[in-house]
Design a protein around this motif. Sequence first.
Motif, PDB file in Angstrom:
ATOM      1  N   VAL A 225       0.835  -1.210   0.000  1.00 47.65           N
ATOM      2  CA  VAL A 225       0.000   0.000   0.000  1.00 47.65           C
ATOM      3  C   VAL A 225       0.865   1.254   0.000  1.00 47.65           C
ATOM      4  O   VAL A 225       0.528   2.253  -0.658  1.00 47.65           O
ATOM      5  N   MET A 226       1.990   1.226   0.727  1.00 45.07           N
ATOM      6  CA  MET A 226       2.878   2.399   0.779  1.00 45.07           C
ATOM      7  C   MET A 226       3.464   2.731  -0.582  1.00 45.07           C
ATOM      8  O   MET A 226       3.885   3.861  -0.821  1.00 45.07           O
ATOM      9  N   SER A 230      -1.403   7.911  -4.369  1.00 46.54           N
ATOM     10  CA  SER A 230      -2.108   8.924  -3.594  1.00 46.54           C
ATOM     11  C   SER A 230      -2.633   8.376  -2.270  1.00 46.54           C
ATOM     12  O   SER A 230      -2.810   7.176  -2.094  1.00 46.54           O
ATOM     13  N   HIS A 231      -2.889   9.335  -1.350  1.00 47.11           N
ATOM     14  CA  HIS A 231      -3.430   8.985  -0.048  1.00 47.11           C
ATOM     15  C   HIS A 231      -4.821   8.360  -0.191  1.00 47.11           C
ATOM     16  O   HIS A 231      -5.186   7.441   0.564  1.00 47.11           O
ATOM     17  N   ARG A 232      -5.592   8.845  -1.146  1.00 43.94           N
ATOM     18  CA  ARG A 232      -6.940   8.319  -1.377  1.00 43.94           C
ATOM     19  C   ARG A 232      -6.884   6.854  -1.816  1.00 43.94           C
ATOM     20  O   ARG A 232      -7.701   6.033  -1.383  1.00 43.94           O
ATOM     21  N   GLU A 233      -5.902   6.511  -2.641  1.00 42.48           N
ATOM     22  CA  GLU A 233      -5.754   5.119  -3.089  1.00 42.48           C
ATOM     23  C   GLU A 233      -5.293   4.228  -1.942  1.00 42.48           C
ATOM     24  O   GLU A 233      -5.636   3.050  -1.886  1.00 42.48           O
ATOM     25  N   TRP A 234      -4.482   4.800  -1.024  1.00 43.09           N
ATOM     26  CA  TRP A 234      -4.096   4.040   0.170  1.00 43.09           C
ATOM     27  C   TRP A 234      -5.332   3.603   0.952  1.00 43.09           C
ATOM     28  O   TRP A 234      -5.483   2.431   1.308  1.00 43.09           O
ATOM     29  N   LEU A 235      -6.201   4.595   1.234  1.00 44.47           N
ATOM     30  CA  LEU A 235      -7.393   4.312   2.023  1.00 44.47           C
ATOM     31  C   LEU A 235      -8.311   3.319   1.316  1.00 44.47           C
ATOM     32  O   LEU A 235      -8.904   2.447   1.954  1.00 44.47           O
ATOM     33  N   LYS A 236      -8.425   3.472  -0.010  1.00 36.66           N
ATOM     34  CA  LYS A 236      -9.278   2.572  -0.778  1.00 36.66           C
ATOM     35  C   LYS A 236      -8.753   1.141  -0.705  1.00 36.66           C
ATOM     36  O   LYS A 236      -9.535   0.176  -0.561  1.00 36.66           O
ATOM     37  N   ASN A 239      -9.179  -0.246   2.870  1.00 31.96           N
ATOM     38  CA  ASN A 239     -10.584  -0.434   3.223  1.00 31.96           C
ATOM     39  C   ASN A 239     -11.075  -1.848   2.885  1.00 31.96           C
ATOM     40  O   ASN A 239     -12.021  -2.351   3.497  1.00 31.96           O
TER      41      ASN A 239
END
Length: 308
Positions: A225-226, A230-236, A239
Motif C-alpha cells: 500500500v505504501m 495517492s493517499h486516497r488510493e491508500w485508504l481505498k 478499506n
Amino acid sequence: MHILNSSEIEITTFFLIGIPGLEHVHIWLSIPICLMYLVAILGNCNILFVIGTEPSLHSPMYSFLSMLAVSDLGLSLSSLPTMLHIFVFSATGMSPNACFAQEFFIHGFTDMESSVLLVMSFDCFLAIRNALRYNSILTSARVAKTQLVFLIKSMLLVLLFPLTLKRLTSRKSLLSHPYCLDQDVMKLACSDNTLSFLYGFFVALCMMSDSLFIAVSYVFILKTVMGIGSHREWLKALNTCVSHICAVLIFYVPIIALASMHHFGKHKSPMAVILIADIFLLVPPLTNPIVYCEKTRQIRQKVLGKLV
C-alpha cells in the motif's frame, strides 16, 4: 462415580458452572445469552444463504467468508447445549464422553476459524498486490481444495484431544466454565497429565502460528500500500481489509487473554476467566456477520434485498 482402586476414581459425571455467585439470576442471564446465540445463528445462516444464492458473490473472497460463517456456526452450536442446560434449566451435569466430544468440536472449529482468517489475509494481500491476476490465481478449484485441506487439517489436529483426556483419572468433577475446556479437565487430573499438556500446547502453538503469519501478511500489505501513489488510493486499498482486521482482533484477543490467564495468571480472578471464556465463544460468531454486512457493500445490499 466408579471406584477403580484405592487411589483412582472414574468420574461418571462432570459438573459445569455458569457464573459463580450469580446462580440465582441464571434464568435472567439466559435471556441475553439466548438472544446472542439466536442472532449469531441467524446472521451466519443469512450470510451462507446470500452467498449461496447470489451468483455475483461466487468469488474467492466470499467463498472464504462462507467458510468463516460455517466455523462460527460450528462454535455456536458446539457450546449451545451446555449453555442452555446451565442457564435455562439449571442442569449442570454432563457425561465425560459428551464433554470430550464438545471439546473436540470447539477446538476443531476454533482452529478452522483461525485457518480461514489466515487464508483471508492472503486473499487481501493478493487482491491488493495482484488485482489483475486475482481471479486467475485463486480459481474455483484452488479455493475448493484450500477449503478442504484446512477442514481436514483442523479436524486431524484436534483428533487426539478426547483420547488424551479420557486416559486421565480424577477425584474431582467440578469444572469452572459453562462448557468443557481442556485446561479445566487437566487441572482436575490426579494422574500424570504431561502428554495432554504437551498436546494442548502443540495445538495452541499451531493456532498462534496462524496469527503470526497473519501479522506477516499485513506487513506485506502495508508495504504494498505504501508503494501506491495517492493517499486516497491508500485508504481505498486498506478499506478492503477493514472487515478482516476486525474479525482477527475479535477472534484472537479473547483467545490470547484466556490462554495467558490460564498459564501465567497466578492470582487471576475466576470471574474474569469465565467471562473471557464466554466472550471467546459468544462474541466472534455474533459480530462477524454484523461486521461483514456493515463493511462489505455487496453483502449489505444483497442481505437488505433479501429482507425487503
